[in-house]
Design an enzyme around this catalytic site. Structure first.
Site, PDB file in Angstrom:
ATOM      1  N   GLY A 107       0.804  -1.219   0.000  1.00 53.53           N
ATOM      2  CA  GLY A 107       0.000   0.000   0.000  1.00 53.53           C
ATOM      3  C   GLY A 107       0.834   1.264   0.000  1.00 53.53           C
ATOM      4  O   GLY A 107       0.378   2.318  -0.447  1.00 53.53           O
ATOM      5  N   GLU A 111       8.934  -2.458  -1.846  1.00 45.99           N
ATOM      6  CA  GLU A 111       9.987  -3.423  -1.506  1.00 45.99           C
ATOM      7  C   GLU A 111       9.556  -4.855  -1.809  1.00 45.99           C
ATOM      8  O   GLU A 111       8.522  -5.325  -1.351  1.00 45.99           O
ATOM      9  CB  GLU A 111      10.347  -3.323  -0.021  1.00 45.99           C
ATOM     10  CG  GLU A 111      11.437  -4.296   0.393  1.00 45.99           C
ATOM     11  CD  GLU A 111      11.770  -4.217   1.881  1.00 45.99           C
ATOM     12  OE1 GLU A 111      12.885  -4.593   2.241  1.00 45.99           O
ATOM     13  OE2 GLU A 111      10.901  -3.771   2.659  1.00 45.99           O
ATOM     14  N   GLU A 132      23.895  -1.847  13.445  1.00 41.73           N
ATOM     15  CA  GLU A 132      23.063  -3.010  13.769  1.00 41.73           C
ATOM     16  C   GLU A 132      23.371  -3.529  15.168  1.00 41.73           C
ATOM     17  O   GLU A 132      24.536  -3.642  15.551  1.00 41.73           O
ATOM     18  CB  GLU A 132      23.287  -4.131  12.754  1.00 41.73           C
ATOM     19  CG  GLU A 132      22.830  -3.787  11.363  1.00 41.73           C
ATOM     20  CD  GLU A 132      23.105  -4.889  10.357  1.00 41.73           C
ATOM     21  OE1 GLU A 132      22.230  -5.120   9.505  1.00 41.73           O
ATOM     22  OE2 GLU A 132      24.186  -5.508  10.406  1.00 41.73           O
TER      23      GLU A 132
END
Length: 171
Positions: A107, A111, A132
């Site tokens: 929507g 990706e 990370e």
């Protein structure tokens, strides 16, 4: 249709699309353009998989997730999967199986997530990127499946991969 890029980030672009419907109505849509990603289900043996405890600043929570990462420009899918598995878990795999791709949130986001299963794993040190916070963990597959169904795993790509693998794997 007119598309205007309103923001360029490190991994994404944000666009505003303006379209006219057959009835003449003008519709404006915000969308996020993404280069795509790979998701890896590391299968350690018939009963165990590798997951990550991954702190996600967007939701301010540590989530249980499968290794995954954004594609580099021109990078072959399997090469990206190998790179991400090694960086995030330290494992290398002798056998790779491509399952399918799916969209994370069509929507607002284009990706495309490409799902791989990695088997015949050899352990090694992980090499997460500087931003990370990852902790690889071993978990029984049945426990991961239970957590998906009970709400203990909240990451959509991980839920999708585990439920799909539960239907496809040889028992």
């Amino acid at each position: 249709m007119a598309r205007e890029i309103v923001h360029v980030g490190r991994k994404i672009r944000v666009a505003l699309d303006v379209t006219t419907t057959p009835s003449g109505e003008t519709i404006r849509r915000d969308m996020i353009l993404h280069p795509g990603a790979v998701v890896i289900l590391p299968v350690l043996d018939a009963e165990h998989i590798c997951l990550l405890r991954n702190f996600r600043f967007v939701v301010d929570k540590t989530l249980l997730e499968l290794p995954a990462g954004t594609l580099e420009p021109g990078e072959p899918l399997e090469e990206a999967a190998k790179r991400e598995l090694l960086e995030e878990t330290g494992y290398t795999a002798k056998r790779w199986r491509y399952l399918q791709y799916f969209y994370a949130s069509p929507g607002v986001l284009d990706e495309k997530l490409h799902l791989f299963v990695a088997e015949d794993l050899t352990p090694g040190p992980n090499r997460p990127e500087a931003d990370e916070q990852l902790e690889p963990i071993t978990m029984r597959f049945e426990e991961a499946l239970r957590l998906c169904l009970a709400g203990g795993i909240r990451d959509a790509k991980t839920i999708t991969a585990i439920l799909l693998w539960d239907r496809l794997r040889e028992r």
